[in-house]
Write a protein that holds these residues in place. Structure first.
Motif, PDB file in Angstrom:
ATOM      1  N   SER A  95       0.810  -1.209   0.000  1.00 58.41           N
ATOM      2  CA  SER A  95       0.000   0.000   0.000  1.00 58.41           C
ATOM      3  C   SER A  95       0.845   1.261   0.000  1.00 58.41           C
ATOM      4  O   SER A  95       1.923   1.299   0.590  1.00 58.41           O
ATOM      5  N   ILE A  96       0.318   2.278  -0.668  1.00 59.43           N
ATOM      6  CA  ILE A  96       0.975   3.589  -0.695  1.00 59.43           C
ATOM      7  C   ILE A  96      -0.009   4.634  -0.171  1.00 59.43           C
ATOM      8  O   ILE A  96      -1.219   4.509  -0.330  1.00 59.43           O
ATOM      9  N   LYS A  97       0.541   5.678   0.441  1.00 58.60           N
ATOM     10  CA  LYS A  97      -0.296   6.721   1.046  1.00 58.60           C
ATOM     11  C   LYS A  97      -0.623   7.839   0.071  1.00 58.60           C
ATOM     12  O   LYS A  97      -1.703   8.427   0.132  1.00 58.60           O
ATOM     13  N   ALA A  98       0.310   8.151  -0.825  1.00 57.61           N
ATOM     14  CA  ALA A  98       0.076   9.274  -1.738  1.00 57.61           C
ATOM     15  C   ALA A  98       0.909   9.109  -3.001  1.00 57.61           C
ATOM     16  O   ALA A  98       1.958   8.471  -2.987  1.00 57.61           O
ATOM     17  N   VAL A  99       0.400   9.724  -4.072  1.00 57.47           N
ATOM     18  CA  VAL A  99       1.106   9.758  -5.354  1.00 57.47           C
ATOM     19  C   VAL A  99       0.934  11.166  -5.915  1.00 57.47           C
ATOM     20  O   VAL A  99      -0.163  11.726  -5.872  1.00 57.47           O
ATOM     21  N   MET A 100       2.028  11.711  -6.441  1.00 57.12           N
ATOM     22  CA  MET A 100       1.978  13.031  -7.079  1.00 57.12           C
ATOM     23  C   MET A 100       2.370  12.898  -8.548  1.00 57.12           C
ATOM     24  O   MET A 100       3.359  12.242  -8.868  1.00 57.12           O
ATOM     25  N   PHE A 101       1.588  13.535  -9.417  1.00 55.66           N
ATOM     26  CA  PHE A 101       1.861  13.608 -10.854  1.00 55.66           C
ATOM     27  C   PHE A 101       1.937  15.081 -11.251  1.00 55.66           C
ATOM     28  O   PHE A 101       1.112  15.882 -10.799  1.00 55.66           O
TER      29      PHE A 101
END
Length: 191
Positions: free
Chosen positions: A91-97
């Motif tokens: 699991s990941i908490k956040a992703v930025m594009f």
């Protein structure tokens, strides 16, 4: 009021905590990677992707200068390959594009709708409940309108019972200012 990029940073700061695993899907010049590295602390990890070696070089330099390189895994591949680095069920908490081209770089090398949507699907699959994805879409360049159109079409299909999707933009400014999209996985998501 904040511009799209500033607001994306504000939103990310409300979610990412020390120890989290997060992704910068488009390293660029390293500004988002640096922010994420600061937020995850010494026990967290940032995976930072870019297809351009010059972008990763600049990101590495920025992280070294801040003393945060050990918190980041720099990956010289497209964001659509995220599954190669995330274990099934991880699991990941956040992703930025940040979509578009590398500021100060070759403007003919741009993010593409197909790989962006593929990366989003992977990110959504790994996103924790109450996790957040931010997408700053720079669309005032050749190819930008196509990617924006594909992005809006895809985001509009996300199930409202599992995700909230925000669109944030100024509508009275010239030169097609970037648009921010933020996706939050709901706490009671069935995914």
């Amino acid at each position: 009021m904040h511009n799209s990029l500033q607001y994306s940073h504000q939103l990310i700061k409300t979610r990412v905590q020390p120890g989290d695993l997060v992704v910068d899907a488009t390293a660029g010049n390293g500004h988002d990677t640096l922010l994420l590295a600061q937020l995850v602390g010494p026990k967290g990890k940032v995976y930072s992707y870019d297809i351009q070696a010059c972008a990763l070089k600049e990101t590495r330099h920025r992280l070294q200068k801040a003393g945060l390189l050990e918190r980041v895994k720099l990956i010289h591949r497209g964001h659509e390959t995220m599954d190669q680095d995330l274990a099934p069920g991880q699991s990941i908490k956040a992703v930025m594009f940040n979509l578009g081209y590398l500021p100060g770089g070759n403007h003919s090398i741009i993010t593409k709708p197909d790989t962006t949507i593929q990366a989003l699907k992977i990110a959504l699959k790994h996103l924790l409940p109450r996790g957040l994805i931010t997408i700053v879409a720079y669309h005032g360049h050749p190819g930008g309108k196509n990617e924006l159109s594909a992005l809006v079409k895809y985001l509009s299909t996300l199930d409202q019972y599992n995700f909230d999707v925000l669109q944030y933009q100024f509508i009275n400014q010239v030169n097609q200012p970037p648009i921010l999209f933020a996706i939050e996985k709901k706490a009671k998501s069935k995914l």
